[in-house]
Write an enzyme that holds these catalytic residues in place. Structure first.
Site, short mmCIF file in Angstrom:
data_model
loop_
_atom_site.label_atom_id
_atom_site.label_comp_id
_atom_site.label_asym_id
_atom_site.label_seq_id
_atom_site.Cartn_x
_atom_site.Cartn_y
_atom_site.Cartn_z
N ASP A 96 36.59 45.26 49.31
CA ASP A 96 37.41 44.90 48.16
C ASP A 96 36.73 43.76 47.42
O ASP A 96 35.82 43.12 47.95
CB ASP A 96 38.80 44.43 48.61
N ASP A 156 37.57 40.07 46.05
CA ASP A 156 38.57 39.09 46.45
C ASP A 156 39.46 38.68 45.28
O ASP A 156 39.18 38.98 44.11
CB ASP A 156 37.88 37.87 47.05
#
Length: 268
Positions: A204, A206
């Site tokens: 991902d 952040d």
């Protein structure tokens, strides 16, 4: 247990709870308590390999409750001198993206309250300017040209994810990856005179990197599951080509130093 030496270990991260076919399982007692799970031992690419799921067999251990000292000591007691450590990480800068695999070359500790050393008495000061074994990292990158090389991984306490302000601050320092388990694991491996390389899967971006709701647990787990077979293939190719670790500075740093803690098998 087979008499063949077990010199290589894989520590599995989030979503990575098994690796070996028909392994032998060994409940290892350590001076530091129980490791995350029994250590599984099997054969990969013709070599004896140990596997330990960092969070336990059912992900029962959050990052701040993992017994890192027991884990590394248990592996060393079986003969392990080389550790490959896959982990889920967030991306902090646009040079990385979800789905990338990176072997970082630097680490920043932003944890608190974790026991980060075997040293409990005496003067033993670990050289740690370069926290990852360059020989191991080179073997990982050689096994797959798509693997990114270099970058700094900041390790936070968890189990919560970062605020936007924290995330933006880390990115502004030039750090590219963020994780919750890389420290003190790398430090303890070095104290155990083991070569160690993190293998970071970016799951991902952040919280402070892009607009939106911020990172959530399910997206991290989902992307790791999607890439699990890819990581296993990378590990298998890496293990097949790992060079002999003898003489590596990850171990020789302690030559001539009177260690005040036990490194099992170091004199074998």
């Amino acid at each position: 247990m087979s008499s063949d030496p077990v010199s290589i270990a894989v520590i599995g991260g989030t979503g990575f709870y098994s690796f070996l076919d028909e392994p032998e399982e060994h409940a290892v007692e350590t001076p530091y308590g129980a490791p995350s799970a029994p250590v599984a031992v099997g054969t990969v690419a013709g070599r004896r390999v140990a596997f330990l799921p960092r969070h336990g067999l059912a992900h029962e251990l959050p990052p701040h409750r993992i017994n890192y000292r027991a884990n590394l000591w248990a592996l060393r007691s079986l003969g392990v001198t080389q550790v490959l450590a896959p982990c889920a990480v967030g991306g902090l800068r646009d040079e990385v993206a979800p789905g990338d695999v990176v072997v970082p070359d630097q680490l920043v500790d932003r944890t608190s309250g974790r026991t980060q050393s075997y040293v409990e008495t005496g003067a033993v000061h670990l050289p740690f300017a370069d926290p990852y074994c360059p020989r191991l990292s080179a073997a990982v990158s050689a096994a797959d040209p798509s693997v990114g090389v270099g970058g700094t991984m900041v390790v936070i306490e968890g189990p919560r994810f970062s605020t936007r302000a924290e995330s933006r601050h880390y990115a502004s320092q030039g750090w590219s990856l963020i994780n919750m388990t890389g420290h003190p694991e790398a430090v303890l491996a070095r104290e155990m005179r083991q070569c160690y390389s993190a293998i970071a899967l970016v799951t991902d971006m952040d919280a402070g990197v892009e607009a939106g709701h911020g990172v959530g647990q399910e997206e991290v787990f989902a992307l790791f599951r999607k890439n699990l077979e890819r990581l296993k293939e990378l590990l298998t190719r890496t293990i097949a080509e790992l060079p002999d670790p003898r003489g590596c500075s990850c171990s020789t740093w302690a030559d001539g130093i009177e260690l005040t803690y036990d490194v099992p098998g170091a004199d074998a």
